[in-house]
Motif scaffolding. Structure first.
Motif, PDB file in Angstrom:
ATOM      1  N   TYR A 139       0.829  -1.201   0.000  1.00  0.00           N
ATOM      2  CA  TYR A 139       0.000   0.000   0.000  1.00  0.00           C
ATOM      3  C   TYR A 139       0.868   1.257   0.000  1.00  0.00           C
ATOM      4  O   TYR A 139       2.088   1.189   0.090  1.00  0.00           O
ATOM      5  N   GLY A 140       0.220   2.407  -0.109  1.00  0.00           N
ATOM      6  CA  GLY A 140       0.918   3.673  -0.266  1.00  0.00           C
ATOM      7  C   GLY A 140       1.641   4.134   0.992  1.00  0.00           C
ATOM      8  O   GLY A 140       1.362   3.676   2.103  1.00  0.00           O
ATOM      9  N   PRO A 141       2.579   5.070   0.832  1.00  0.00           N
ATOM     10  CA  PRO A 141       3.366   5.565   1.974  1.00  0.00           C
ATOM     11  C   PRO A 141       2.524   6.265   3.020  1.00  0.00           C
ATOM     12  O   PRO A 141       2.875   6.279   4.195  1.00  0.00           O
ATOM     13  N   GLU A 142       1.384   6.860   2.600  1.00  0.00           N
ATOM     14  CA  GLU A 142       0.549   7.544   3.581  1.00  0.00           C
ATOM     15  C   GLU A 142      -0.067   6.552   4.566  1.00  0.00           C
ATOM     16  O   GLU A 142      -0.184   6.840   5.763  1.00  0.00           O
ATOM     17  N   ASN A 143      -0.424   5.358   4.073  1.00  0.00           N
ATOM     18  CA  ASN A 143      -0.956   4.326   4.968  1.00  0.00           C
ATOM     19  C   ASN A 143       0.130   3.778   5.885  1.00  0.00           C
ATOM     20  O   ASN A 143      -0.124   3.436   7.037  1.00  0.00           O
ATOM     21  N   LEU A 144       1.341   3.675   5.356  1.00  0.00           N
ATOM     22  CA  LEU A 144       2.465   3.220   6.178  1.00  0.00           C
ATOM     23  C   LEU A 144       2.731   4.212   7.302  1.00  0.00           C
ATOM     24  O   LEU A 144       2.920   3.824   8.459  1.00  0.00           O
ATOM     25  N   ALA A 145       2.731   5.509   6.949  1.00  0.00           N
ATOM     26  CA  ALA A 145       2.948   6.543   7.971  1.00  0.00           C
ATOM     27  C   ALA A 145       1.857   6.486   9.034  1.00  0.00           C
ATOM     28  O   ALA A 145       2.120   6.643  10.230  1.00  0.00           O
ATOM     29  N   LEU A 146       0.624   6.257   8.585  1.00  0.00           N
ATOM     30  CA  LEU A 146      -0.491   6.170   9.528  1.00  0.00           C
ATOM     31  C   LEU A 146      -0.310   5.008  10.499  1.00  0.00           C
ATOM     32  O   LEU A 146      -0.573   5.136  11.696  1.00  0.00           O
ATOM     33  N   SER A 147       0.171   3.868   9.976  1.00  0.00           N
ATOM     34  CA  SER A 147       0.338   2.691  10.833  1.00  0.00           C
ATOM     35  C   SER A 147       1.358   2.930  11.941  1.00  0.00           C
ATOM     36  O   SER A 147       1.250   2.359  13.027  1.00  0.00           O
TER      37      SER A 147
END
Length: 255
Positions: A139-147
């Motif tokens: 998935y995208g980097p924004e979802n990674l940052a959110l996690s």
């Protein structure tokens, strides 16, 4: 003669996870590296049924399967039960598979495991066996940052212990975050730039000044392009297990 690298790839058993890793596995195989792609038996049957006879690159990959421990009559839509069963059964099955491959021949030994971040237990199995490992994030980097902020959001009362929102609010993860700059105050443009974010939340971000660089937007001036919406649904939404039986999966892999 040096030993040929042998990469074992294992995705989380869902379309949005299998397709990106399958594409990565194909690219790796095209460089002359031996690739073994591991699916659950349930997903393996659907993948095999969907592979065109002349699928470019897929013939370079060896497909194998392991049991996920879920019985044929079990409800796979019961996420908690499915997840717990997989966590109990699959690590041991993957360990047995790697050991079996490594014992078959010196030329066949697994030199690296690439695992979907959602099956991080596979990375632990590789580490315990002394095999190099790498995590893949579909998935995208924004979802990674959110996690990375989930624990803090639970501590701050934004999420409950089950990961559900405590309030229907808009939150800013970092005061250093900025959007890509633009000279056009266009809702539709920002809708695309922010990963097809729906207009209601997009305007909420703008009004609350949550993201630096995001201009004041007029909700009434923007509308979703039907083509954009359709493509998004076809590529991302699951079709309850039938996504591997239609042309959408093949088209996705050809992108």
């Amino acid at each position: 003669m040096s030993k040929q690298p042998h990469v074992l790839v294992i995705p989380y058993p869902a379309q949005g996870h299998v397709a990106p890793l399958l594409k990565l596995a194909t690219k790796i195989a095209e460089h002359g590296i031996k690739v073994t792609f591991v699916n659950t038996e349930f997903i393996e049957a659907k993948v095999m049924a969907s592979i065109p006879e002349k699928a470019e690159g897929w013939s370079l990959i060896k497909f194998v399967s392991i049991s996920d421990g879920i019985e044929r009559d079990d409800d796979r839509k019961d996420f908690d039960k499915t997840r717990n069963t997989m966590l109990r059964v699959m690590p041991g099955n993957l360990k047995d598979l790697i050991e079996k491959i490594n014992q078959s021949s010196d030329c066949e030994q697994i030199t690296c495991v690439i695992a979907d971040i959602s099956v991080r237990w596979a990375l632990e199995v590789a580490q315990n066996l002394g095999v190099s490992r790498a995590a893949f994030i579909p998935y995208g980097p924004e979802n990674l940052a959110l996690s990375f902020h989930v624990t803090k959001m639970i501590e701050d009362g934004i999420l409950d212990s089950n990961g559900k929102r405590c309030n229907d609010n808009c939150y800013q993860l970092s005061n250093k975050a900025s959007c890509f700059s633009t000279k056009i105050d266009c809702v539709e443009l920002w809708h695309k730039k922010l990963g097809q974010l729906n207009f209601k939340d997009l305007v909420k971000l703008s009004r609350k000044e949550v993201v630096k660089g995001l201009p004041k937007l007029d909700f009434l001036k923007g509308k979703v392009e039907q083509n954009c919406l359709v493509k998004k649904v076809l590529r991302i939404r699951s079709n309850h297990g039938k996504e591997f039986e239609n042309s959408h999966f093949d088209n996705f892999c050809d992108m």
